[in-house]
Design a protein around this motif. Structure first.
Motif, mmCIF file in Angstrom:
data_model
loop_
_atom_site.group_PDB
_atom_site.id
_atom_site.type_symbol
_atom_site.label_atom_id
_atom_site.label_comp_id
_atom_site.label_asym_id
_atom_site.label_seq_id
_atom_site.Cartn_x
_atom_site.Cartn_y
_atom_site.Cartn_z
ATOM 1 N N ASP A 116 -2.713 0.736 7.981
ATOM 2 C CA ASP A 116 -1.647 1.716 8.160
ATOM 3 C C ASP A 116 -2.155 3.140 8.369
ATOM 4 O O ASP A 116 -1.491 3.944 9.007
ATOM 5 N N ASN A 175 4.830 -6.781 7.989
ATOM 6 C CA ASN A 175 3.810 -7.760 7.647
ATOM 7 C C ASN A 175 4.224 -9.207 7.919
ATOM 8 O O ASN A 175 3.389 -10.101 7.870
ATOM 9 N N ASN A 222 -4.042 -6.631 5.248
ATOM 10 C CA ASN A 222 -2.891 -5.748 5.436
ATOM 11 C C ASN A 222 -3.067 -5.057 6.770
ATOM 12 O O ASN A 222 -4.145 -5.095 7.378
ATOM 13 N N ALA A 235 0.829 -1.207 0.000
ATOM 14 C CA ALA A 235 0.000 0.000 0.000
ATOM 15 C C ALA A 235 0.868 1.264 0.000
ATOM 16 O O ALA A 235 0.658 2.176 -0.800
ATOM 17 N N ILE A 236 1.846 1.296 0.884
ATOM 18 C CA ILE A 236 2.663 2.508 1.006
ATOM 19 C C ILE A 236 3.510 2.689 -0.253
ATOM 20 O O ILE A 236 3.587 3.779 -0.826
HETATM 21 N N1 GLU Z 1 1.686 -2.474 5.554
HETATM 22 C C1 GLU Z 1 2.722 -1.947 4.718
HETATM 23 C C2 GLU Z 1 2.196 -1.630 3.313
HETATM 24 O O1 GLU Z 1 1.248 -2.189 2.881
HETATM 25 C C3 GLU Z 1 3.887 -2.871 4.550
HETATM 26 C C4 GLU Z 1 4.585 -3.383 5.767
HETATM 27 C C5 GLU Z 1 5.661 -4.429 5.384
HETATM 28 O O2 GLU Z 1 6.041 -4.493 4.228
HETATM 29 O O3 GLU Z 1 6.109 -5.179 6.230
HETATM 30 O O4 GLU Z 1 2.755 -0.854 2.603
#
Ligand code: GLU
Length: 380
Positions: A142, A154, A139, A57-58
């Motif tokens: 965040d 994650n 997910n 997501a980020i």
């Molecule tokens: N929750 C974050 C995202 O979706 C990623 C965390 C991770 O990669 O460990 O961007």
């Protein structure tokens, strides 16, 4: 001997940002994802429950928002996640739909797996999706998780999900094909370890610290995830996700590292119920229910005659009949609700409580009998 993928009935797959998102363009790697969806469909067709814990997501959102490279401030990464999660979920839903599989998005914060009530809700929703043969795509939430209340990576989230839902396998797709005696990038003499029977301090020492820029977890968080998963009865495998059809690759013998669990999820759970929870109440059951329990059935409201104690949903309670304690289990209703539905048929629950609760007062997976009296000996 390493396990074969066919033996698992509930599998959590963790897919990291570095695999999903093309670094230079900040876009999803669609061909790779479509191939993974084929692998998922194959598992699903065999009857296994599949859950995906997907990052990205980020990484996606920051491109759309044109944020500069380098570390983001918390609010920036939260904003990026808000934007990127839409595309991420939509794409998963599309690639799975291609195989007639329905995806359901679940966004969790730490409190959803650490606080009992929220944990039970998250678990119930996830279980319902699986029962309906959907693939939960999970997910971290965040956008609302702040530093103190984050899983943060994650790998850990995937291990919590695996524990919560009683998965028997957790697959961590990584940019490396498993654990080495030392980080292979810095030590050319590092040797690959195919099987870890038990996570000892020596194993932990082998996991360096480094994480890549897009994903937060390095080998260390993977080992932490391995501890959580194996304690709760799931095997874990770390495999190279960079190849096309990475699950198929594992099935065909690609190099990876297996972390083995000593128990299965139901026995691990039962050991926990039997050993570590203080009972908060007692359910008195009739002779028919006692017989059914000994034969391996769940406890239904209709078989409960009387309750004692101010227990809440998810608490441990004793189960007894006129002859004494039969066992203990985790009750599915608060005491005031339980009081209203005892002696009644499960199909009446909705009309009585105003919502459709579980059919069982205690599900058999949540029940441990104190004396494993065989059904024949009990005269059944
Ligand atoms: N929750 C974050 C995202 O979706 C990623 C965390 C991770 O990669 O460990 O961007």
């Amino acid at each position: 001997m390493t396990p074969s993928l066919d033996q698992f009935r509930r599998v959590v797959l963790k897919v990291g940002s570095a695999l999903l998102v093309d670094r230079s363009q900040g876009r999803l790697k669609l061909a790779w994802l479509a191939a993974l969806a084929e692998d998922i469909a194959e598992l699903h067709r065999r009857g296994a429950d599949v859950l995906v814990v997907s990052s990205g997501a980020i990484a996606l959102g920051r491109t759309v928002l044109r944020l500069p490279p380098g570390p983001l401030r918390l609010e920036e990464s939260q904003a990026a996640a808000a934007v990127g999660q839409i595309a991420l979920a939509r794409t998963w839903s599309e690639v799975l739909a291609h195989h007639d599989i329905v995806a359901g998005q679940i966004l969790l914060t730490l409190a959803d797996t650490e606080e009992r009530r929220r944990y039970l809700n998250a678990r119930a929703t996830t279980a319902k999706l699986l029962e309906m043969r959907a693939v939960p795509v999970i997910n971290e939430n965040d956008t609302v998780a702040t530093t103190e209340i984050r899983y943060g990576d994650n790998d850990r989230l995937a291990a919590r999900v695996a524990t919560m839902i009683g998965a028997d396998l957790l697959v961590l797709f990584s940019d490396i094909d498993g654990l080495y005696t030392a980080p292979p990038a810095v030590d050319p003499a590092a040797e690959h370890i195919p099987v870890v029977e038990r996570i000892t301090p020596a194993i932990e020492a082998m996991a360096g610290g480094a994480a890549s820029e897009l994903s937060r977890g390095g080998m260390r968080t993977k080992i932490e995830a391995g501890k959580m998963a194996t304690v709760s009865g799931a095997h874990m495998v770390i495999a190279d996700g960079r190849v096309k059809n990475p699950l198929k690759a594992i099935a065909e013998g690609a190099r990876c590292t297996w972390f083995l669990t000593a128990s299965n999820p139901v026995t691990a759970r039962k050991a926990w119920i039997a050993g570590s929870l203080e009972p908060r109440g007692t359910l008195h059951v009739d002779a028919g229910a006692a017989r059914a329990l000994r034969a391996g059935a769940s406890l239904l409201p209709v078989g409960v005659r009387r309750i004692e104690g101010a227990f809440a949903r998810g608490d441990a309670v004793l189960v007894r009949d006129d002859n004494g304690v039969l066992g203990r289990g985790l009750v599915a209703y608060d005491a005031d609700e339980a009081q209203k539905i005892i002696g009644r048929a499960s199909r009446e629950i909705e009309a009585i409580l105003g919502y459709a609760g579980r059919a069982e007062m205690i599900h058999r997976d949540d029940l441990v009998l104190s004396v494993a009296a065989p059904a024949e000996a009990a005269g059944a």
